[in-house]
Design a protein around this motif. Sequence first.
Motif, mmCIF file in Angstrom:
data_model
loop_
_atom_site.group_PDB
_atom_site.id
_atom_site.type_symbol
_atom_site.label_atom_id
_atom_site.label_comp_id
_atom_site.label_asym_id
_atom_site.label_seq_id
_atom_site.Cartn_x
_atom_site.Cartn_y
_atom_site.Cartn_z
ATOM 1 N N ASN A 36 -4.505 -2.197 -5.696
ATOM 2 C CA ASN A 36 -3.118 -2.619 -5.505
ATOM 3 C C ASN A 36 -2.397 -2.800 -6.835
ATOM 4 O OD1 ASN A 36 -3.157 -2.547 -2.701
ATOM 5 N ND2 ASN A 36 -3.929 -4.631 -2.546
ATOM 6 N N GLU A 37 -3.081 -3.332 -7.828
ATOM 7 C CA GLU A 37 -2.465 -3.520 -9.147
ATOM 8 C C GLU A 37 -2.132 -2.176 -9.794
ATOM 9 O OE1 GLU A 37 -5.077 -6.012 -11.436
ATOM 10 O OE2 GLU A 37 -4.791 -7.710 -10.077
ATOM 11 N N VAL A 38 -3.065 -1.217 -9.703
ATOM 12 C CA VAL A 38 -2.822 0.103 -10.288
ATOM 13 C C VAL A 38 -1.637 0.770 -9.594
ATOM 14 C CG1 VAL A 38 -3.769 2.435 -10.544
ATOM 15 C CG2 VAL A 38 -5.188 0.445 -11.083
ATOM 16 N N LEU A 39 -1.621 0.740 -8.264
ATOM 17 C CA LEU A 39 -0.533 1.376 -7.521
ATOM 18 C C LEU A 39 0.802 0.700 -7.796
ATOM 19 C CD1 LEU A 39 -2.268 2.086 -4.095
ATOM 20 C CD2 LEU A 39 -1.853 3.680 -5.994
ATOM 21 N N ARG A 40 0.797 -0.617 -7.844
ATOM 22 C CA ARG A 40 2.032 -1.357 -8.112
ATOM 23 C C ARG A 40 2.580 -0.994 -9.497
ATOM 24 N NH1 ARG A 40 0.640 -5.725 -5.641
ATOM 25 N NH2 ARG A 40 -0.752 -6.419 -7.271
ATOM 26 N N SER A 41 1.689 -0.840 -10.474
ATOM 27 C CA SER A 41 2.139 -0.531 -11.827
ATOM 28 C C SER A 41 2.740 0.874 -11.933
ATOM 29 C CB SER A 41 0.980 -0.682 -12.817
ATOM 30 O OG SER A 41 0.051 0.371 -12.673
ATOM 31 N N MET A 42 2.364 1.773 -11.018
ATOM 32 C CA MET A 42 2.849 3.152 -11.069
ATOM 33 C C MET A 42 3.901 3.466 -9.999
ATOM 34 S SD MET A 42 -0.683 5.207 -11.917
ATOM 35 C CE MET A 42 -0.696 5.831 -10.294
ATOM 36 N N ALA A 43 4.192 2.536 -9.130
ATOM 37 C CA ALA A 43 5.027 2.792 -7.955
ATOM 38 C C ALA A 43 6.369 3.431 -8.283
ATOM 39 C CB ALA A 43 5.229 1.504 -7.166
#
Length: 70
Positions: free
Chosen positions: A53-60
């Motif tokens: 979730n952190e990785v996806l949120r950072s790239m969203a």
Amino acid sequence: SLASIRVRIAPEQIYFLKFILEAYDNLTIMSTVDRLEGVVELKYPVELEQEINEVLRSMAQRIGLENCDS
């Protein structure tokens, strides 16, 4: 066991997302569900959900990411 999430991204960003996720060894397995619509499925160990979730949120914003599961 593996959990999964489907997300939609800008189709031209599929390879970029795959490249980034491959940089995180054993974080997730990515499969393209619909190349034209930009839908991909990510499978990952349940205990890594917060990291995913952190990785996806950072790239969203960069890849136009939206969650298809919610």
